[in-house]
Design a protein around this motif. Structure first.
Motif, mmCIF file in Angstrom:
data_model
loop_
_atom_site.group_PDB
_atom_site.id
_atom_site.type_symbol
_atom_site.label_atom_id
_atom_site.label_comp_id
_atom_site.label_asym_id
_atom_site.label_seq_id
_atom_site.Cartn_x
_atom_site.Cartn_y
_atom_site.Cartn_z
ATOM 1 N N ASP A 1 5.561 73.756 48.428
ATOM 2 C CA ASP A 1 5.129 75.104 48.791
ATOM 3 C C ASP A 1 6.318 76.061 48.836
ATOM 4 N N GLU B 1 7.489 76.885 45.350
ATOM 5 C CA GLU B 1 6.599 77.860 44.723
ATOM 6 C C GLU B 1 6.856 79.256 45.281
ATOM 7 N N GLU C 1 2.129 81.670 53.377
ATOM 8 C CA GLU C 1 0.781 81.665 52.816
ATOM 9 C C GLU C 1 0.493 82.960 52.062
ATOM 10 N N ASP C 2 1.054 84.070 52.525
ATOM 11 C CA ASP C 2 0.884 85.339 51.805
ATOM 12 C C ASP C 2 1.513 85.253 50.417
ATOM 13 N N LEU D 1 2.050 82.473 48.677
ATOM 14 C CA LEU D 1 1.325 81.499 47.872
ATOM 15 C C LEU D 1 -0.057 81.991 47.479
ATOM 16 N N GLY D 2 -0.632 82.876 48.296
ATOM 17 C CA GLY D 2 -1.996 83.320 48.046
ATOM 18 C C GLY D 2 -3.022 82.243 48.315
ATOM 19 N N ARG D 3 -2.660 81.310 49.186
ATOM 20 C CA ARG D 3 -3.531 80.190 49.546
ATOM 21 C C ARG D 3 -3.001 79.577 50.830
ATOM 22 N N PRO D 4 -3.774 78.674 51.460
ATOM 23 C CA PRO D 4 -3.254 78.000 52.645
ATOM 24 C C PRO D 4 -2.059 77.110 52.302
ATOM 25 N N THR E 1 0.199 73.753 52.547
ATOM 26 C CA THR E 1 -0.159 72.338 52.616
ATOM 27 C C THR E 1 0.041 71.834 54.038
#
Length: 288
Positions: A174, A177, A266-267, A269-272, A274
């Protein structure tokens, strides 16, 4: 040109892969001590050049033409680590980059009880003094550390360790990324970022509960005295100096140095992010 140091390392390689999903390969370069290990990247169009923090002239060539350089922190401590980081930062500045990014830590502070954190703080101070725009990625504690803390818990049914505190365990992939997102979107953060962490901080009591659910084996948390734990490590062949360094991680956790969480990862990544549960499930599914 965006150059990643340690582009074949565990973190750097993941950043490169994520970056290649966002920008053309000809805009990506890696600085590596052994270019032969990056032959696969070269075949894909990534610029591969030798760069060694202990050999500053090599960094000048590795960083030539770069607009951004991501300096991935070394797996060392103390003066050696800071000297390597400083050499890379100065080489990036001298190459005329628009921004230097550095993989720091959420606990970066001069008075931290976590051995690596004062080194990160010293590097951040040097970055600020160069006058070159910079971003210090205040990464959360790698969730991959947790299996190494468990010891023989699955065999004994006891997770034995010194008193600890909550840690916002964060998956390395994460963070890699997120670094790629920031590199591809230059200027999103100026200076140290907010903590880039998973949204929940867990202590080892909670880890034991998750481990019980993941493995189906009852695991209970057992707190032992610091000196007893160090003696156990050294009795199993761990050098005393290393055991004391590991103990410092628990001291820092008790003080809350790893407890901070923030929504920024998370912002990005645009997703939760891990979860630690997912990390442990994957770890034990592999039979590690």
């Amino acid at each position: 040109m965006i150059v990643i140091t340690g582009g074949t390392g565990r973190f750097g390689a993941q950043v490169v892969e994520q970056l290649l999903r966002r920008v053309p390969a000809e805009q990506v370069g890696v600085s590596v001590r052994e270019p032969g290990k990056a032959a696969g990247l070269a075949e894909r169009g990534v610029r591969v050049r030798r760069g060694d923090f202990a050999d500053p002239p090599s960094l000048a060539e590795a960083f030539e033409g770069a607009t951004q350089v991501l300096v991935v922190s070394v797996d060392q401590l103390g003066e050696v680590a800071v000297a390597g980081h400083v050499a890379a930062v100065e080489a990036a500045r001298d190459a005329g980059v628009k921004r230097v990014l550095y993989t720091s830590h959420q606990a970066a502070a001069e008075d931290s009880l976590f051995a690596a954190a004062p080194d990160h703080a010293a590097t951040e101070r040097h970055l600020a003094a160069t006058g070159t725009p910079f971003t210090a990625l205040r990464n959360g504690f790698y969730a991959g550390t947790v299996p190494m803390l468990l010891g023989p818990a699955l065999e004994t049914g006891e997770l034995v360790a010194p008193a600890d505190g909550p840690v916002s365990w964060t998956e390395r992939a994460d963070l890699a990324e997120a670094a790629a997102v920031i590199l591809a979107d230059e200027g999103r953060f100026d200076g140290p970022t907010p903590p880039l962490t998973a949204p929940v901080a867990l202590d080892l009591e909670a880890v034991a509960e998750i481990l019980t659910e993941v493995t189906g084996r009852a695991i209970r948390r057992v707190v032992v005295a610091d000196d007893e734990w160090v003696a156990s490590l050294t009795g199993h062949g761990v050098p005393a100096e290393q055991a004391e360094l590991l103990l410092g991680m628990f001291h820092a956790a008790r003080r809350g140095e790893f407890a901070a969480t923030a929504p920024d990862l998370e912002d990005l990544l645009g997703r939760p992010a891990t979860s630690l549960r997912s990390v442990l499930e994957e770890h034990y599914e592999r039979g590690v």
